[in-house]
Write a protein that holds these residues in place. Structure first.
Motif, PDB file in Angstrom:
ATOM      1  N   GLU A 123       0.829  -1.214   0.000  1.00 14.44           N
ATOM      2  CA  GLU A 123       0.000   0.000   0.000  1.00 14.44           C
ATOM      3  C   GLU A 123       0.861   1.261   0.000  1.00 14.44           C
ATOM      4  O   GLU A 123       0.634   2.198   0.764  1.00 14.44           O
ATOM      5  CB  GLU A 123      -0.944  -0.003   1.210  1.00 14.44           C
ATOM      6  N   GLY A 124       1.867   1.283  -0.853  1.00 16.21           N
ATOM      7  CA  GLY A 124       2.708   2.460  -1.007  1.00 16.21           C
ATOM      8  C   GLY A 124       3.845   2.561  -0.029  1.00 16.21           C
ATOM      9  O   GLY A 124       4.642   3.499  -0.090  1.00 16.21           O
ATOM     10  N   ARG A 125       3.961   1.635   0.904  1.00 16.90           N
ATOM     11  CA  ARG A 125       5.045   1.659   1.875  1.00 16.90           C
ATOM     12  C   ARG A 125       6.202   0.773   1.416  1.00 16.90           C
ATOM     13  O   ARG A 125       6.073  -0.020   0.487  1.00 16.90           O
ATOM     14  CB  ARG A 125       4.550   1.191   3.242  1.00 16.90           C
ATOM     15  N   MET A 126       7.325   0.901   2.117  1.00 17.14           N
ATOM     16  CA  MET A 126       8.486   0.076   1.835  1.00 17.14           C
ATOM     17  C   MET A 126       8.453  -1.155   2.734  1.00 17.14           C
ATOM     18  O   MET A 126       8.216  -1.054   3.933  1.00 17.14           O
ATOM     19  CB  MET A 126       9.783   0.860   2.075  1.00 17.14           C
ATOM     20  N   ILE A 127       8.671  -2.322   2.146  1.00 15.84           N
ATOM     21  CA  ILE A 127       8.689  -3.567   2.906  1.00 15.84           C
ATOM     22  C   ILE A 127      10.095  -3.797   3.453  1.00 15.84           C
ATOM     23  O   ILE A 127      11.066  -3.855   2.700  1.00 15.84           O
ATOM     24  CB  ILE A 127       8.259  -4.755   2.026  1.00 15.84           C
ATOM     25  N   LEU A 128      10.207  -3.937   4.775  1.00 17.62           N
ATOM     26  CA  LEU A 128      11.489  -4.265   5.400  1.00 17.62           C
ATOM     27  C   LEU A 128      11.652  -5.766   5.580  1.00 17.62           C
ATOM     28  O   LEU A 128      12.764  -6.293   5.488  1.00 17.62           O
ATOM     29  CB  LEU A 128      11.607  -3.569   6.758  1.00 17.62           C
ATOM     30  N   HIS A 129      10.544  -6.456   5.879  1.00 11.86           N
ATOM     31  CA  HIS A 129      10.583  -7.897   6.085  1.00 11.86           C
ATOM     32  C   HIS A 129       9.340  -8.520   5.462  1.00 11.86           C
ATOM     33  O   HIS A 129       8.246  -7.971   5.578  1.00 11.86           O
ATOM     34  CB  HIS A 129      10.617  -8.255   7.572  1.00 11.86           C
ATOM     35  N   ALA A 130       9.506  -9.662   4.832  1.00 14.08           N
ATOM     36  CA  ALA A 130       8.394 -10.474   4.334  1.00 14.08           C
ATOM     37  C   ALA A 130       8.806 -11.927   4.536  1.00 14.08           C
ATOM     38  O   ALA A 130       9.414 -12.548   3.663  1.00 14.08           O
ATOM     39  CB  ALA A 130       8.103 -10.177   2.868  1.00 14.08           C
ATOM     40  N   GLN A 131       8.464 -12.464   5.708  1.00 16.01           N
ATOM     41  CA  GLN A 131       8.995 -13.758   6.100  1.00 16.01           C
ATOM     42  C   GLN A 131       7.888 -14.748   6.415  1.00 16.01           C
ATOM     43  O   GLN A 131       6.864 -14.383   6.996  1.00 16.01           O
ATOM     44  CB  GLN A 131       9.891 -13.597   7.343  1.00 16.01           C
ATOM     45  N   PRO A 132       8.074 -16.009   6.025  1.00 17.39           N
ATOM     46  CA  PRO A 132       7.076 -17.038   6.363  1.00 17.39           C
ATOM     47  C   PRO A 132       7.078 -17.316   7.856  1.00 17.39           C
ATOM     48  O   PRO A 132       8.127 -17.349   8.493  1.00 17.39           O
ATOM     49  CB  PRO A 132       7.548 -18.252   5.566  1.00 17.39           C
ATOM     50  N   ALA A 133       5.878 -17.517   8.399  1.00 16.03           N
ATOM     51  CA  ALA A 133       5.760 -17.783   9.832  1.00 16.03           C
ATOM     52  C   ALA A 133       5.180 -19.180  10.039  1.00 16.03           C
ATOM     53  O   ALA A 133       5.820 -20.169   9.726  1.00 16.03           O
ATOM     54  CB  ALA A 133       4.896 -16.709  10.472  1.00 16.03           C
ATOM     55  N   LEU A 134       3.944 -19.256  10.519  1.00 15.00           N
ATOM     56  CA  LEU A 134       3.321 -20.551  10.803  1.00 15.00           C
ATOM     57  C   LEU A 134       2.545 -21.057   9.591  1.00 15.00           C
ATOM     58  O   LEU A 134       1.978 -20.286   8.822  1.00 15.00           O
ATOM     59  CB  LEU A 134       2.379 -20.416  11.999  1.00 15.00           C
ATOM     60  N   TYR A 135       2.506 -22.385   9.445  1.00 15.96           N
ATOM     61  CA  TYR A 135       1.785 -23.020   8.336  1.00 15.96           C
ATOM     62  C   TYR A 135       0.432 -23.527   8.823  1.00 15.96           C
ATOM     63  O   TYR A 135       0.217 -23.757  10.018  1.00 15.96           O
ATOM     64  CB  TYR A 135       2.602 -24.180   7.761  1.00 15.96           C
TER      65      TYR A 135
END
Length: 418
Positions: A123-135
């Motif tokens: 949404e127009g912001r910068m992503i610092l982290h995009a990490q998988p968590a729980l399945y």
């Protein structure tokens, strides 16, 4: 005894509103991290976590790094940098894919993660982290390792931390002008959590309150990961300003009083303890004085307002029930004497001060809660974290399942076990 053989060098840089500090660590073949050098300078050019003067910030970054280099006997080319300004936001994006009931292999995990990139909307912001968590497996949540299991549907919660782009780019630019490459900009709650929270605390549920100089960040951990976060526009420097204003002294004097005589807890003896506002006044001089009770009163007044806001934030983040029982304090504000007992009384929850661990040879001067983020940056870099932004795009049928937030799902699962 021969020194351990270093196979990898990691340099952390924490740029705050009060201080800029650097740490150079070496990782050995057995994975242990040894501190090789540290550097610290008073912050200049940074306000409320934002770079306000590029040239001053560049100079102080350069000074802190050079000090660490001299101690370590190394020349550093790249750093891992923390970011703690008030624009940090956390979100969880649930993604699922059809498997048809077959046994889950690593290839299925890789395809799901790669395809999950399409579900990230900053949404127009910068992503610092995009990490998988729980399945999730056919609606069963909280699965950490699904490989080898059978399922019709495989899902994963992607943990995303975002920030306004301009402040992050300004920070990166200041570091690069100091002739350093930026490996990554890491959100300070991620780093501080790695340094100060145990695996069990992160799994059962804990609130990490980072009381920085000018920004306080409240982060919730549950199910082993950070699930919610909020930033508040105040910090320990507001206490310092109140002291300076109340007694008509300079900020540097107020900071000294706060560090050496300040406390979050009042004592009957405080009325008898006299503090000279200008120590070193020649004999016969008229040095202004206050009682320790007066100092503690000013501190407590500001703390009451701050802790009230922190308590409301915890309530807004639904930090209640079985996961809402533990608070860990880090940051420079957590150095205040008696802060843990005060917090426990004010919030009605168990509280402790978090100190960095996991690094060998950490100097005593850098082993307090104010250096949790710095130590955590090294631990984060050494963990070789998975980030979905580094994966290639894949064509696969993926959709966002409807449902409540991951925090609510975790709370429901925890409550059902009581």
């Amino acid at each position: 005894m021969a020194p351990p053989r270093i196979e990898k060098i990691i340099t952390a840089l924490d740029v705050g509103s009060w201080k800029v500090c650097a740490l150079i660590a070496g990782q050995t073949a057995d994975g242990k991290l040894h501190v090789l050098g540290t550097g610290q300078r008073e912050s200049r050019g940074v306000q409320r976590g934002y770079v306000a003067d590029m040239e001053q910030t560049e100079h102080v970054v350069r000074e802190a790094i050079e000090q660490a280099e001299r101690i370590a006997g190394l020349n550093i080319d790249d750093v891992w940098v923390s970011f703690s300004a008030g624009s940090l936001l956390s979100d969880v994006a649930p993604i699922e894919s059809e498997l048809g009931g077959h046994r889950i292999e690593q290839e299925d995990i890789d395809d799901l993660l790669a395809a999950g990139r399409a579900g990230i909307d900053p949404e127009g912001r910068m992503i610092l982290h995009a990490q998988p968590a729980l399945y999730t497996l056919d609606g069963l949540t909280g699965v950490k390792n699904p490989i080898g299991l059978h399922a019709d549907r495989l899902g994963v919660d992607i943990h995303i931390i975002m920030a306004d782009g301009a402040p992050v780019r300004n920070l990166e630019a200041a570091v690069r002008q100091a002739h350093l490459d930026v490996n990554a900009v890491v959100a300070s709650p991620i780093a501080a959590g790695l340094a100060c929270l145990s695996e069990e605390e992160r799994d059962l549920g804990v609130a990490l309150v980072e009381m920085g100089a000018a920004v306080t960040t409240v982060s919730l951990y549950a199910g082993g990961m950070l699930v919610e976060m909020a930033s508040l526009p105040f910090g320990a420097s507001d206490i310092t300003d109140d002291i300076a204003s109340a007694f008509g002294i300079r900020r540097s004097q107020a900071q000294r009083l706060q560090s050496f005589y300040g406390s979050a807890s009042a004592s009957p003896r405080d009325n008898n303890d006299v503090i000279e506002l200008e120590p070193g006044t020649p004999a016969g001089g008229d040095s202004p004085r206050i009682t320790r009770a007066q100092l503690v009163s000013v501190i407590r007044q500001r703390l009451d307002a701050m802790m009230g806001e922190i308590g409301r934030t915890l309530k807004d983040l639904h930090f209640v029930g079985p996961i809402g029982r533990q608070v860990v304090l880090v940051g420079g504000g957590a150095d205040l004497k008696g802060i843990a007992d005060y917090t426990q009384s004010a919030l009605g929850r168990a509280a402790r001060v978090g100190r960095p661990r996991g690094l060998h040879g950490l100097p005593d001067a850098h082993s307090g809660p104010a250096f949790a983020t710095l130590a955590g940056l090294v631990l984060y870099a050494a963990s070789d974290p998975v980030d979905l932004r580094d994966l290639p795009m894949m064509a696969q049928d993926v959709y966002k399942p409807a449902g409540t937030s991951i925090l609510h799902r975790l709370m429901a699962a925890l409550k059902s076990s009581f």
